[in-house]
Design a protein around this motif. Structure first.
Motif, mmCIF file in Angstrom:
data_model
loop_
_atom_site.group_PDB
_atom_site.id
_atom_site.type_symbol
_atom_site.label_atom_id
_atom_site.label_comp_id
_atom_site.label_asym_id
_atom_site.label_seq_id
_atom_site.Cartn_x
_atom_site.Cartn_y
_atom_site.Cartn_z
ATOM 1 N N CYS A 255 31.409 32.886 44.967
ATOM 2 C CA CYS A 255 31.552 31.752 45.872
ATOM 3 C C CYS A 255 30.210 31.142 46.267
ATOM 4 N N THR B 156 36.520 33.525 43.517
ATOM 5 C CA THR B 156 35.856 32.840 44.633
ATOM 6 C C THR B 156 36.558 33.144 45.953
ATOM 7 N N HIS B 157 37.379 34.181 45.972
ATOM 8 C CA HIS B 157 38.116 34.532 47.195
ATOM 9 C C HIS B 157 37.589 35.827 47.840
ATOM 10 N N HIS B 158 36.320 36.094 47.636
ATOM 11 C CA HIS B 158 35.602 37.166 48.332
ATOM 12 C C HIS B 158 36.092 38.570 47.998
ATOM 13 N N CYS C 65 32.938 38.294 43.394
ATOM 14 C CA CYS C 65 33.065 36.960 43.972
ATOM 15 C C CYS C 65 31.846 36.111 43.613
ATOM 16 N N CYS D 145 28.669 37.359 49.599
ATOM 17 C CA CYS D 145 29.006 37.690 48.214
ATOM 18 C C CYS D 145 27.792 37.609 47.292
#
Length: 152
Positions: free
Chosen positions: A124, A113-115, A122, A129
């Motif tokens: 997110c 989830t940190h791109h 990802c 994304c």
């Protein structure tokens, strides 16, 4: 339907570059994690490499790696070659090879989830994304798993 391992946590933490296991890497010697090795290999400066390798945690190694002088060709395939070498070294021992083999034929996807849509995919939910990531770490792990597959 293909089974996927899409989170390198819990049972599958060993797939993560943040998994702490010591192993030897050509040009570096003994490292404490894949994250240490990969970030040290970003630089060709021995002092910068040693600074990264001396980091107390994989997270700290990643932070230190963000400040090193990138070696020539790093963005033109060098980073993928470095990761491939790191993974080959990490999974050289029987114990680590057995863990990797235990994933069977599952697709290995570094869901995050940190791109990070180069090394992973990802999840997110944000618009930047929405397109599936390249998942280069997962692809390299699956290639390493396929190489020299043991007959059981």
């Amino acid at each position: 339907m293909t089974v996927a391992i899409d989170a390198f946590r819990g049972t599958y933490l060993f797939l993560s570059n943040f998994y702490e296991v010591a192993f030897d890497v050509p040009m570096l010697g003994r490292v404490n994690s894949s994250e240490h090795a990969f970030n040290a290999l970003k630089s060709s400066d021995p002092q910068e490499q040693q600074s990264v390798l001396a980091a107390a945690t994989p997270g700290e190694a990643k932070q230190r790696g963000r400040t090193v002088t990138l070696r020539s060709g790093w963005e033109m395939g060098g980073r993928v070659q470095a990761m491939q070498m790191v993974l080959q070294s990490k999974f050289e021992s029987d114990d680590m090879r057995d863990l990797l083999d235990s994933t069977g034929d599952a697709a290995l996807v570094e869901g995050n989830t940190h791109h990070d849509n180069f090394w992973g995919d990802c999840r997110c939910g944000g618009p930047r994304c929405a397109v599936r990531g390249t998942n280069m770490l997962g692809e390299l792990l699956m290639a390493e798993r396929a190489k020299d597959r043991r007959v059981r």
